[in-house]
Design a protein around this motif. Sequence first.
Motif, short mmCIF file in Angstrom:
data_model
loop_
_atom_site.label_atom_id
_atom_site.label_comp_id
_atom_site.label_asym_id
_atom_site.label_seq_id
_atom_site.Cartn_x
_atom_site.Cartn_y
_atom_site.Cartn_z
N TYR A 54 0.83 -1.19 0.00
CA TYR A 54 0.00 0.00 0.00
C TYR A 54 0.86 1.24 0.00
O TYR A 54 1.44 1.61 1.01
CB TYR A 54 -0.89 -0.07 1.25
N ASP A 55 0.99 1.89 -1.17
CA ASP A 55 1.96 2.98 -1.28
C ASP A 55 1.34 4.36 -1.40
O ASP A 55 2.00 5.37 -1.37
CB ASP A 55 2.86 2.76 -2.51
N PHE A 56 0.05 4.38 -1.55
CA PHE A 56 -0.61 5.66 -1.78
C PHE A 56 -0.46 6.56 -0.56
O PHE A 56 -0.75 6.17 0.56
CB PHE A 56 -2.08 5.40 -2.09
N GLU A 57 0.02 7.80 -0.84
CA GLU A 57 0.25 8.74 0.27
C GLU A 57 -0.94 9.69 0.33
O GLU A 57 -1.27 10.35 -0.64
CB GLU A 57 1.54 9.53 -0.02
N SER A 58 -1.60 9.72 1.44
CA SER A 58 -2.76 10.60 1.53
C SER A 58 -2.29 12.04 1.79
O SER A 58 -1.15 12.28 2.18
CB SER A 58 -3.66 10.14 2.67
N ALA A 59 -3.19 12.97 1.60
CA ALA A 59 -2.85 14.38 1.82
C ALA A 59 -2.40 14.57 3.26
O ALA A 59 -2.86 13.85 4.14
CB ALA A 59 -4.08 15.23 1.54
N SER A 60 -1.52 15.52 3.47
CA SER A 60 -0.99 15.67 4.83
C SER A 60 -2.10 16.13 5.75
O SER A 60 -3.07 16.77 5.34
CB SER A 60 0.16 16.68 4.83
N ALA A 61 -1.94 15.78 7.00
CA ALA A 61 -3.00 16.01 7.99
C ALA A 61 -3.41 17.48 8.06
O ALA A 61 -4.57 17.81 8.27
CB ALA A 61 -2.54 15.52 9.34
N GLN A 62 -2.41 18.36 7.83
CA GLN A 62 -2.73 19.78 7.99
C GLN A 62 -3.72 20.27 6.93
O GLN A 62 -4.51 21.18 7.17
CB GLN A 62 -1.44 20.64 7.87
N SER A 63 -3.63 19.69 5.74
CA SER A 63 -4.50 20.19 4.67
C SER A 63 -5.94 19.71 4.82
O SER A 63 -6.80 20.05 4.02
CB SER A 63 -3.94 19.76 3.31
N LEU A 64 -6.19 18.88 5.84
CA LEU A 64 -7.55 18.34 5.99
C LEU A 64 -8.33 19.13 7.02
O LEU A 64 -7.78 19.61 8.00
CB LEU A 64 -7.48 16.88 6.44
N LEU A 65 -9.62 19.21 6.77
CA LEU A 65 -10.51 19.85 7.75
C LEU A 65 -10.89 18.80 8.80
O LEU A 65 -11.03 17.62 8.49
CB LEU A 65 -11.77 20.35 7.05
N PRO A 66 -11.04 19.22 10.02
CA PRO A 66 -11.51 18.26 11.03
C PRO A 66 -12.92 17.77 10.70
O PRO A 66 -13.73 18.55 10.17
CB PRO A 66 -11.50 19.07 12.32
N ILE A 67 -13.14 16.58 11.00
CA ILE A 67 -14.40 15.95 10.59
C ILE A 67 -15.63 16.65 11.15
O ILE A 67 -16.65 16.78 10.49
CB ILE A 67 -14.38 14.43 10.98
N GLU A 68 -15.44 17.20 12.40
CA GLU A 68 -16.62 17.82 13.04
C GLU A 68 -17.06 19.10 12.34
O GLU A 68 -18.20 19.52 12.43
CB GLU A 68 -16.38 18.07 14.54
N SER A 69 -16.10 19.67 11.55
CA SER A 69 -16.52 20.86 10.83
C SER A 69 -17.11 20.48 9.48
O SER A 69 -17.69 21.31 8.79
CB SER A 69 -15.32 21.80 10.66
N LEU A 70 -16.89 19.26 9.11
CA LEU A 70 -17.41 18.82 7.83
C LEU A 70 -18.91 18.54 7.86
O LEU A 70 -19.66 18.87 6.97
CB LEU A 70 -16.71 17.53 7.40
N LEU A 71 -19.33 17.88 8.93
CA LEU A 71 -20.74 17.50 9.00
C LEU A 71 -21.19 17.42 10.45
O LEU A 71 -20.35 17.35 11.36
CB LEU A 71 -20.99 16.17 8.28
N SER A 72 -22.46 17.46 10.62
CA SER A 72 -22.98 17.44 11.98
C SER A 72 -22.81 16.05 12.57
O SER A 72 -22.61 15.06 11.85
CB SER A 72 -24.45 17.82 11.97
#
Lengths: 590, 407
Positions: free
Chosen positions: B48-66
Amino acid sequence: MIYKKLSSLSEISKAQISKILNSCSGLKDLVLDPKIIKPLERICGIRWLKANYVEKIFKLEDNIPNSSNPQFYFIYTSLSTLKKLLQQIRLRLKNDATVADMYHIVIIPRFLYVFENMLEEMGLFGVVKLYSLQWQPLHLDRGILSLEIPNLYRRLFVQHDLSLLPIYAKSLWHLYFVIGKPRFHFALGAHSISVLKQLDTLYENLPNTDKVEADCGAVIMLDRNVDYVSALLTPSTYTALLNEVYGINCGVCEHKSTGTPEHDQKFNRIPKKEPIQIILDSTNDSIYRDIKNRYFPEVTSILRTLTRDLRKEGENSRGMALDEIKKYVSTQLQATASKMKYLANHLEAAQTIINHLGHRFEMQQDTEQLLIQNKGKSSNLAYLEEVLVTENNRNAALRLLCLMAITQKLSDSEVKSFWQKFLHEFGYYYGFVHNNLLRAGFLTEETSASANLPNIVSKFLTNDFYVNINRLKQAPVDPAKVSLKAPTCCSYVFGGAYIPLIVQIASMILCNTPLNEIKTKLEPLGPFSIRNEQGYPLEARTILIYIVGGVTYSEIAACNLLETLTGSTIIVCSDKIISGNDLMEALTTV
Amino acid sequence: MAWKSSDEFWNTTSRTSFNFDDDFEIISSRSYISDSKSSDNLGSIVNYDFESASAQSLLPIESLLSRRNLEAVLNDVRITYQTPTPSVQETVIKMFLGMPYSLSVYRSLSQKLDLLDEAIASEDGNIILAVLLFLKKTLEATELYNHITKRKVAYRHYSNYLMEELLEQELANLVICSGNTCDLVYVYGTGLEKDMSKDKVQIKLLKFFLDYSKMMSSEQRAMFTEYKNFIGWQIENKLSCHTLTEELAFLCKSQWETKSDGSNCAKQIIDFRAQRHLNDFQYEWIVINALCTFEMWERLKHLFIKPIWLTKRVVIKSVINPQLFMTVLHKHNAPTSVLEEFLPCIPDTELSTSLAKKLLCHQFVINYYVSQRDRLALLSYMQEISRDSEHYTYAERMLNSDKRWKN
């Protein structure tokens, strides 16, 4: 009193039917499977049906009737009958705009889950309604109850199909609402034991009887296959012989005149069968009450005497003065006239019995006695061949084979030789019957090694059948000494040769034989079960005998004698009153 | 393996309930996969080599949806899940009492088999068949047959059902799979009707024979071979009786109905007997009955009265015993003269005399007593004959003759 209750059971059946019919308001039509007409007539008359808004009654035939009323079909439990009927209904629905609540199928005694599946698969679920109707046993004659459900012997003992087994427990559960639950139950045979278990389940989950006191002291249940001999031996009493020669359906013996040819297809002379109509009812027909259980040769002489007496009465009336005649006409003539009618029927019937069985009755009875006493195997085999070839009667030949197979046992080669002749005589179509005989337990796969030994050797080996009947004293030592005219031994129903097993069991229970002793005696016959809720020794001397798979008129006659001998009351109940021929029909149906 | 992962994921998330207030770190898919990498024994490991986006570029899940909506998403993760099932005992009792029930909840094999065994224990065929049909819908045929084979009661119920539904092929498969080859006759019997046309029977037989003859017992094979040959012969000769003996009777009829038969038994009849291995008793019985029906007394005598080579005495030559032989003649109203020709051919004179009495052959009885010089017996027999008959006169004449009586 108990008889009155039994006769009134039909009131409950009526209430059941009424509930079904009233599920749909307004006028309706009935379509009856021809086999259901007789029992239904016994339950409710035409006037009662009309009062329940039945307009027309049809016979179920290949084409279903065309009428605008909702239709109630009455059929016995049968997958193929139902399927045929549903196919017809579906065809009708295609041509017709669907009318709601049009088709109702009442299935006696119960519909099966597979029927509902079929309804669903055919797209008729919700369009056609199914009802289960387990009517109450019919009180055919004094002390004789019958569910009048056909083919149960075949289902249970040949096909090993348990679909309808629960109806026995159900019928007892119903019956106990009326006569109370007896405190002593005895069951012999695998199915009878299951019935008691199923009865327990009903009692644990459904309402119990409100009757505190039971009319019966005991219920004795027995599987038909535990005592095949009582169904296979040729009977000697009048009613049993009527059933042999004419066949009795729902307590009615009927034969309409048909133009019978002189010969069958093999040029054997066909004996004449006189048209008759006899309702086997000892309450209304005093002649029948007198002769029903008598040894047949006695019957003919009684009928002859009666004829003479009635003729004399007619002659006397000729010499009467006018006022005497008036009195005679108003009081006696009608009674005499109806008696004459009964008598004429019985005379015709007796003549037919003689025509049909007379030529071989003695030989048959002698052979059967030898079989019960384990004597003369080679002459018995010769007689079997004679019956097979000369009678052109499939049932008679097969029945004697079955009797030999369970008494003296047959070797593989004896069976094989019979079989070849049987197929030549009655057609290869019956190729499957041998398998059915194995299934029903008349033959065993390993055809008992002892039967293949020379006769002299096998004689010294104990054969279970003879050991058992000796232990239970079922075979009188000298049949010739048994009084047939004024019987005191129940073996008279088979010319003194054999006492039905059910009678021996009932007599032990009525005599309060210690249960341990009964156990020891019956253990070798098969599995059995006793439920004793402090009901033994018996309190009431009324007992109910229930046979799973059909009871014979010989057994009923023997029970009637036992009643007299022991001062008890015995009610005999079964799914159907049968003769050995019915068992043979069951074995020869695919 | 993927399944196992999601299972663990579920367990992890459900063990610690999801709470936005806590400082909860959601296990990232990355770390999860590497977790499974460490355990070599779980099988082949995905590279499994796929590198996901770095943690900083992600929004926290709680701000994504209720919270409510996240729950909805998580609830949508479907797994094979065992719903709680009522016990098989409970269901079978409900079925026994006719109460509403459901079988579709029993999905594992062990549940299905428990259900089947409980149904069998109820000894209610209605339940047994309903359960079997449920198993049929939800199990592969061979799997089903395997389990049915081990349960005789189930086997019987299922095979009866297949027969009644005319499912011949399925029945054959079941019978063969379960090794109950003696039940192959029922496969043949499925849909068999008594008055099927000969052609249909032949087709059915040939097909059946082709498919299964190798599996039958030698007896069954012999029977079906005989049957097949007989039907073949019938079709060839345009005959249509149901049984061998009926066919023989039919041949006799066509031969003798016109009473024009020559000297010997027709060849067709003799051939038939030989080819079909008909038993002597059956053969002679049909022939006698046929000859009597057509009143061919001469032929009857010709066929059944034969001289014994040694003594030159004539006897009834038949496998049928003399008593039965005479009785059947009498049943067919054979003339007394005919009976009296057969009676002397019974070597046992006691038997022949008693038969003669029974069949009212007075002449024969009188002659017998005369030959025995038994005057008393003759006198007592005369009581049974009507006084104005010719036999009575004959007996009187005999009595008055100058015979020397022994009594």
